[in-house]
Each structure stands twice: as C-alpha cells, then as structure tokens.
Design a protein around this motif. Structure first.
Motif, PDB file in Angstrom:
ATOM      1  N   GLU A   8      51.013  38.118  43.356  1.00  0.00           N
ATOM      2  CA  GLU A   8      50.942  37.193  42.233  1.00  0.00           C
ATOM      3  C   GLU A   8      51.425  37.851  40.943  1.00  0.00           C
ATOM      4  O   GLU A   8      52.078  37.207  40.127  1.00  0.00           O
ATOM      5  CB  GLU A   8      49.528  36.647  42.096  1.00  0.00           C
ATOM      6  CG  GLU A   8      49.202  35.697  43.232  1.00  0.00           C
ATOM      7  CD  GLU A   8      47.740  35.366  43.358  1.00  0.00           C
ATOM      8  OE1 GLU A   8      46.913  35.961  42.630  1.00  0.00           O
ATOM      9  OE2 GLU A   8      47.417  34.510  44.197  1.00  0.00           O
ATOM     10  N   ASP A   9      51.130  39.133  40.751  1.00  0.00           N
ATOM     11  CA  ASP A   9      51.645  39.855  39.589  1.00  0.00           C
ATOM     12  C   ASP A   9      53.174  39.918  39.618  1.00  0.00           C
ATOM     13  O   ASP A   9      53.834  39.715  38.602  1.00  0.00           O
ATOM     14  CB  ASP A   9      51.073  41.270  39.528  1.00  0.00           C
ATOM     15  CG  ASP A   9      49.606  41.301  39.124  1.00  0.00           C
ATOM     16  OD1 ASP A   9      49.126  40.298  38.550  1.00  0.00           O
ATOM     17  OD2 ASP A   9      48.947  42.312  39.406  1.00  0.00           O
ATOM     18  N   PHE A  12      54.599  36.509  38.811  1.00  0.00           N
ATOM     19  CA  PHE A  12      54.489  36.239  37.379  1.00  0.00           C
ATOM     20  C   PHE A  12      55.599  36.957  36.619  1.00  0.00           C
ATOM     21  O   PHE A  12      56.226  36.377  35.733  1.00  0.00           O
ATOM     22  CB  PHE A  12      53.112  36.657  36.857  1.00  0.00           C
ATOM     23  CG  PHE A  12      52.915  36.341  35.405  1.00  0.00           C
ATOM     24  CD1 PHE A  12      52.675  35.039  34.996  1.00  0.00           C
ATOM     25  CD2 PHE A  12      52.954  37.340  34.452  1.00  0.00           C
ATOM     26  CE1 PHE A  12      52.488  34.740  33.651  1.00  0.00           C
ATOM     27  CE2 PHE A  12      52.777  37.051  33.110  1.00  0.00           C
ATOM     28  CZ  PHE A  12      52.542  35.743  32.706  1.00  0.00           C
ATOM     29  N   HIS A  93      48.388  31.845  34.794  1.00  0.00           N
ATOM     30  CA  HIS A  93      48.434  33.313  34.810  1.00  0.00           C
ATOM     31  C   HIS A  93      48.644  33.873  33.408  1.00  0.00           C
ATOM     32  O   HIS A  93      48.119  34.951  33.082  1.00  0.00           O
ATOM     33  CB  HIS A  93      49.515  33.815  35.769  1.00  0.00           C
ATOM     34  CG  HIS A  93      49.055  33.881  37.179  1.00  0.00           C
ATOM     35  ND1 HIS A  93      48.451  34.988  37.707  1.00  0.00           N
ATOM     36  CD2 HIS A  93      49.063  32.950  38.162  1.00  0.00           C
ATOM     37  CE1 HIS A  93      48.121  34.752  38.960  1.00  0.00           C
ATOM     38  NE2 HIS A  93      48.484  33.522  39.255  1.00  0.00           N
ATOM     39  N   HIS A  96      45.276  33.756  31.787  1.00  0.00           N
ATOM     40  CA  HIS A  96      44.443  34.827  32.366  1.00  0.00           C
ATOM     41  C   HIS A  96      44.791  36.177  31.745  1.00  0.00           C
ATOM     42  O   HIS A  96      43.908  36.969  31.403  1.00  0.00           O
ATOM     43  CB  HIS A  96      44.622  34.856  33.886  1.00  0.00           C
ATOM     44  CG  HIS A  96      43.937  36.000  34.557  1.00  0.00           C
ATOM     45  ND1 HIS A  96      42.570  36.064  34.704  1.00  0.00           N
ATOM     46  CD2 HIS A  96      44.435  37.145  35.113  1.00  0.00           C
ATOM     47  CE1 HIS A  96      42.252  37.186  35.322  1.00  0.00           C
ATOM     48  NE2 HIS A  96      43.362  37.860  35.579  1.00  0.00           N
ATOM     49  N   GLY A 105      44.000  31.977  37.093  1.00  0.00           N
ATOM     50  CA  GLY A 105      45.400  31.850  37.489  1.00  0.00           C
ATOM     51  C   GLY A 105      45.506  31.274  38.884  1.00  0.00           C
ATOM     52  O   GLY A 105      44.677  31.565  39.746  1.00  0.00           O
TER      53      GLY A 105
END
Length: 138
Positions: A8-9, A12, A93, A96, A105
């Motif tokens: 997910e990082d 993003f 995100h 967050h 997120g």
C-alpha cells in the motif's frame, strides 16, 4: 500484514508520482485543443470489425474530466471505476499520512483487479453484441 502495508505504501507513492504526469496530459489536451489533435482510429476495429476492449476510454476520460460521470460510465465503465478507486485510495492514505485520527486508508484487495477485469470483459461483450448482433454503433 506488514507485506500488505508495504504494498500500500508503494501504491501510494506510485499514485503520487502519477499526479504530475496526469496533470501534464490534461494541460497538453487543453493547450492543444481537441480540434488540433489527430483523429485516432483503432487498429483492432479496422482489422476485426469489432470494438476493442479499450474503445471509448478516451471519450470516457474526457467526459469524466468535464464532470459528466454517467456519460463517462456509458463510454467505458472502467474509467470512472478506476477514478473512484484512485481518488478514494489516495485521499484516505493522504489523510492517514497527515495524522488524521480514525483514518487508516483504504486497503488494497485483489478483488479490485478482478472487478476491473470483469468490467473490461463485460463492456467488450456488450458493445460488440450491440454492434455485431444488432448493428448499433456506439
């Protein structure tokens, strides 16, 4: 769970990197004006006499950009689907990462991809059944 967070990082960061690229494309479109762009043709459509899986995508993007969500969905439903996923993912995100309490997120799920593939196939089939079966050009 940590592996999912890392994915997910990365998504993003990719989404953030895509923002200036998308903005540049929109700027070029507005700068060049729609009439100056070369009219495109679809090689798939010319060779096979059927709509390709991506036919309508550009019109859908332009309609979405103009705020015409239903028309965008009509042209190619994958475009507003992707825009909703992108906007929701990036917004939640972003909040967050800014430290907004209670916002975690959106989580990435494989079914997002399967739903997108299903939308693509369904759109392809419906448009070609209408074109080849009933002579309706979209």
């Amino acid at each position: 769970m940590e592996e999912k967070r890392c994915l997910e990082d990365q998504l993003f960061r990719i989404g953030l990197a895509a923002l200036p690229f998308g903005a540049a494309l929109v700027f070029l479109y507005l700068y060049l004006n729609e009439k100056q762009l070369l009219p495109g043709f679809c090689v798939f459509s010319v060779l096979f006499g059927a709509y390709c899986p991506g036919c309508g995508g550009t019109r859908a993007f332009l309609a979405l950009f103009q705020g015409r969500l239903l028309l965008s969905f009509w042209y190619h439903p994958l475009v507003p689907y992707g825009a909703i996923l992108y906007t929701g993912f990036m917004f939640t995100h972003g909040l967050h990462r800014l430290g907004v309490k209670g916002i975690r997120g959106w989580r990435f799920h494989n079914w997002y991809l399967w739903a997108g593939a299903g939308i693509l196939v369904l759109n392809f089939l419906v448009k070609n059944i209408l074109r080849l079966g009933f002579g309706i050009l979209l």
